[in-house]
Design a protein around this motif. Sequence first.
Motif, PDB file in Angstrom:
ATOM      1  N   VAL A 201       0.811  -1.241  -0.150  1.00  0.00           N
ATOM      2  CA  VAL A 201      -0.097  -0.008   0.075  1.00  0.00           C
ATOM      3  C   VAL A 201       0.909   1.215   0.149  1.00  0.00           C
ATOM      4  O   VAL A 201       1.682   1.319   1.021  1.00  0.00           O
ATOM      5  CB  VAL A 201      -1.082  -0.115   1.420  1.00  0.00           C
ATOM      6  CG1 VAL A 201      -1.587   1.358   1.371  1.00  0.00           C
ATOM      7  CG2 VAL A 201      -1.668  -1.390   1.321  1.00  0.00           C
ATOM      8  N   GLY A 202       0.722   1.957  -0.955  1.00  0.00           N
ATOM      9  CA  GLY A 202       1.784   3.209  -1.254  1.00  0.00           C
ATOM     10  C   GLY A 202       1.209   4.252  -0.100  1.00  0.00           C
ATOM     11  O   GLY A 202       0.029   4.844  -0.233  1.00  0.00           O
ATOM     12  N   ALA A 203       2.168   4.774   0.812  1.00  0.00           N
ATOM     13  CA  ALA A 203       1.720   5.619   1.668  1.00  0.00           C
ATOM     14  C   ALA A 203       3.294   6.109   2.222  1.00  0.00           C
ATOM     15  O   ALA A 203       4.022   5.422   2.515  1.00  0.00           O
ATOM     16  CB  ALA A 203       0.720   5.272   2.693  1.00  0.00           C
ATOM     17  N   ASN A 204       3.196   7.585   2.602  1.00  0.00           N
ATOM     18  CA  ASN A 204       4.505   8.086   3.269  1.00  0.00           C
ATOM     19  C   ASN A 204       4.231   7.735   4.513  1.00  0.00           C
ATOM     20  O   ASN A 204       3.318   7.249   5.232  1.00  0.00           O
ATOM     21  CB  ASN A 204       4.500   9.488   2.930  1.00  0.00           C
ATOM     22  CG  ASN A 204       3.571  10.509   3.450  1.00  0.00           C
ATOM     23  OD1 ASN A 204       3.071  10.239   4.549  1.00  0.00           O
ATOM     24  ND2 ASN A 204       3.184  11.273   2.485  1.00  0.00           N
ATOM     25  N   LEU A 205       5.409   8.315   5.459  1.00  0.00           N
ATOM     26  CA  LEU A 205       5.605   7.943   6.939  1.00  0.00           C
ATOM     27  C   LEU A 205       4.596   8.496   7.632  1.00  0.00           C
ATOM     28  O   LEU A 205       3.884   7.869   8.593  1.00  0.00           O
ATOM     29  CB  LEU A 205       6.879   8.358   7.416  1.00  0.00           C
ATOM     30  CG  LEU A 205       8.211   7.795   6.520  1.00  0.00           C
ATOM     31  CD1 LEU A 205       9.446   8.083   7.169  1.00  0.00           C
ATOM     32  CD2 LEU A 205       8.239   5.973   7.065  1.00  0.00           C
ATOM     33  N   VAL A 206       4.183   9.780   7.307  1.00  0.00           N
ATOM     34  CA  VAL A 206       2.828  10.345   8.057  1.00  0.00           C
ATOM     35  C   VAL A 206       1.597   9.746   7.896  1.00  0.00           C
ATOM     36  O   VAL A 206       0.775   9.536   8.681  1.00  0.00           O
ATOM     37  CB  VAL A 206       2.990  11.885   7.818  1.00  0.00           C
ATOM     38  CG1 VAL A 206       1.772  12.617   8.506  1.00  0.00           C
ATOM     39  CG2 VAL A 206       4.309  12.426   8.259  1.00  0.00           C
ATOM     40  N   GLU A 207       1.324   9.340   6.736  1.00  0.00           N
ATOM     41  CA  GLU A 207      -0.076   8.833   6.194  1.00  0.00           C
ATOM     42  C   GLU A 207      -0.215   7.444   7.015  1.00  0.00           C
ATOM     43  O   GLU A 207      -1.376   6.954   7.117  1.00  0.00           O
ATOM     44  CB  GLU A 207       0.064   8.581   4.680  1.00  0.00           C
ATOM     45  CG  GLU A 207      -0.106  10.128   3.898  1.00  0.00           C
ATOM     46  CD  GLU A 207       0.028   9.947   2.565  1.00  0.00           C
ATOM     47  OE1 GLU A 207      -0.172  10.954   1.820  1.00  0.00           O
ATOM     48  OE2 GLU A 207       0.739   8.860   1.958  1.00  0.00           O
ATOM     49  N   ALA A 208       0.870   6.722   7.077  1.00  0.00           N
ATOM     50  CA  ALA A 208       0.910   5.473   7.620  1.00  0.00           C
ATOM     51  C   ALA A 208       0.245   5.530   9.085  1.00  0.00           C
ATOM     52  O   ALA A 208      -0.479   4.437   9.371  1.00  0.00           O
ATOM     53  CB  ALA A 208       2.179   4.785   7.745  1.00  0.00           C
ATOM     54  N   VAL A 209       0.257   6.516   9.955  1.00  0.00           N
ATOM     55  CA  VAL A 209      -0.287   6.603  11.108  1.00  0.00           C
ATOM     56  C   VAL A 209      -1.743   6.389  11.182  1.00  0.00           C
ATOM     57  O   VAL A 209      -2.381   5.625  12.000  1.00  0.00           O
ATOM     58  CB  VAL A 209       0.212   7.770  11.925  1.00  0.00           C
ATOM     59  CG1 VAL A 209      -0.257   7.730  13.310  1.00  0.00           C
ATOM     60  CG2 VAL A 209       1.957   8.161  12.034  1.00  0.00           C
ATOM     61  N   GLY A 210      -2.384   7.222  10.453  1.00  0.00           N
ATOM     62  CA  GLY A 210      -3.749   7.068  10.246  1.00  0.00           C
ATOM     63  C   GLY A 210      -4.352   5.757   9.665  1.00  0.00           C
ATOM     64  O   GLY A 210      -5.306   5.205  10.066  1.00  0.00           O
ATOM     65  N   LEU A 211      -3.575   5.217   8.663  1.00  0.00           N
ATOM     66  CA  LEU A 211      -3.907   4.005   7.990  1.00  0.00           C
ATOM     67  C   LEU A 211      -3.981   2.890   9.078  1.00  0.00           C
ATOM     68  O   LEU A 211      -4.788   1.932   9.159  1.00  0.00           O
ATOM     69  CB  LEU A 211      -3.026   3.623   6.947  1.00  0.00           C
ATOM     70  CG  LEU A 211      -3.168   4.473   5.640  1.00  0.00           C
ATOM     71  CD1 LEU A 211      -2.069   4.326   4.504  1.00  0.00           C
ATOM     72  CD2 LEU A 211      -4.365   4.199   5.133  1.00  0.00           C
ATOM     73  N   LEU A 212      -2.968   2.753   9.869  1.00  0.00           N
ATOM     74  CA  LEU A 212      -2.867   1.888  11.024  1.00  0.00           C
ATOM     75  C   LEU A 212      -4.030   2.058  11.861  1.00  0.00           C
ATOM     76  O   LEU A 212      -4.396   1.192  12.336  1.00  0.00           O
ATOM     77  CB  LEU A 212      -1.532   2.048  11.755  1.00  0.00           C
ATOM     78  CG  LEU A 212      -0.173   1.031  11.173  1.00  0.00           C
ATOM     79  CD1 LEU A 212       1.047   1.658  11.967  1.00  0.00           C
ATOM     80  CD2 LEU A 212      -0.341  -0.193  11.066  1.00  0.00           C
TER      81      LEU A 212
END
Length: 387
Positions: A201-212
């Motif tokens: 899943v393409g996401a940067n480091l900041v976006e990954a927080v919300g996705l988790l």
Amino acid sequence: MTLNTSGYQRSFRHTMAGAALGAGVLFSQQPASAVELVYGSWSPAVEYINSKAMPKLAKEVEAETKGAIKWKIIPGGQLVNAKTTFDNVKNKVMAAGLAIPTYAPNLLPATASLIYSNVVFGDHTVAASGAAVETMLLNCPQCLAEFRKQNAVALSGWTTSPYRLTCRTPVATLADLKGKRVRVTGNGNTNLIKMLGAVPVGANLVEAVGLLQRGGIDCTFGVDYWLKAFGYADFAKYITEYDLGLTGPAIGLYLNRAVWTSFTREQKLMHMRKAAYMSGGLAIGQFIIDNEANLQFVIKNKGVKLVKPTNPAEFDAVVAKFDVEQQKINLAAAKRFRVQGGEKVIVAYRKNIEKWKGFEKEIGRDIQKYADILWREVYSKVDPDKL
């Protein structure tokens, strides 16, 4: 020391009026002989580059130029995000920022595909970091050309420590990983995750927080440092204890070209020396020393657990297969962006890694020693007026 700021000052600041630029960046009123440059960072204020590396650089630059050059750090995505960094540097919204080439492979295809997407296996953060900077600045004319096209100059660089999987549920086997959604960026890591049976899943480091937090991904793919710095450990508690390679270079001092050309030659060389130390600080200070400390913190305070693979040999087999195939994959990715001559760059990177492995024991965890060798082997061979 004299700062040639005529062209830069016209575009970047209206000192007397305190005018806003682009996204609302204000430059403080400075004496006529001084200039304040904005460094915009999308990573949290506590991140190493914002809390240690750039403040050190800013303090030393101001002292050594007797106040002629001042750096103002705006962290935490207040000014830019990970993807808009490139355009904001190009369009003079800010003087410099933190750039990850794989977040904009269409803008920096040679750097992203030929260097950053080459996954380096083994625990060789120091060697890979030095080799990545050397390859980027001395062995990749395609990289330098694309920086110029983006109206930028790339100075510092480093790789991470080895990546590992950190998931919401334990992953001890490939069967456990199959079908799981894993945050990843870069052509190399994306293809490795696919080979392991997961869904990238393409996401940067900041976006990954919300996705988790929302359950949009099951795992992150990265280093232990980020579990604390970005808060991943609040939602992902299980680290699979198997190293899956490292990547880079991240570019910590990605400068607008007008800023660079406004510097005197002496000021350019000074920034190159600071960039060498920054590179060592991030490679050793963040991705070795602080990486270990953050792991212990999240184990003790966040309930994070290490999960040993049931059968490491099944992971070994995938890694071995991927390592054979990745050069072909990365060359194909570069050619899709019409980058030619990529074979020479990849060969140079691998050769440089072997050379830098010879420096690892001498360097140890000494950031200054690393910076000195990086200067000797790389920066001293770069003409600042031809970057």
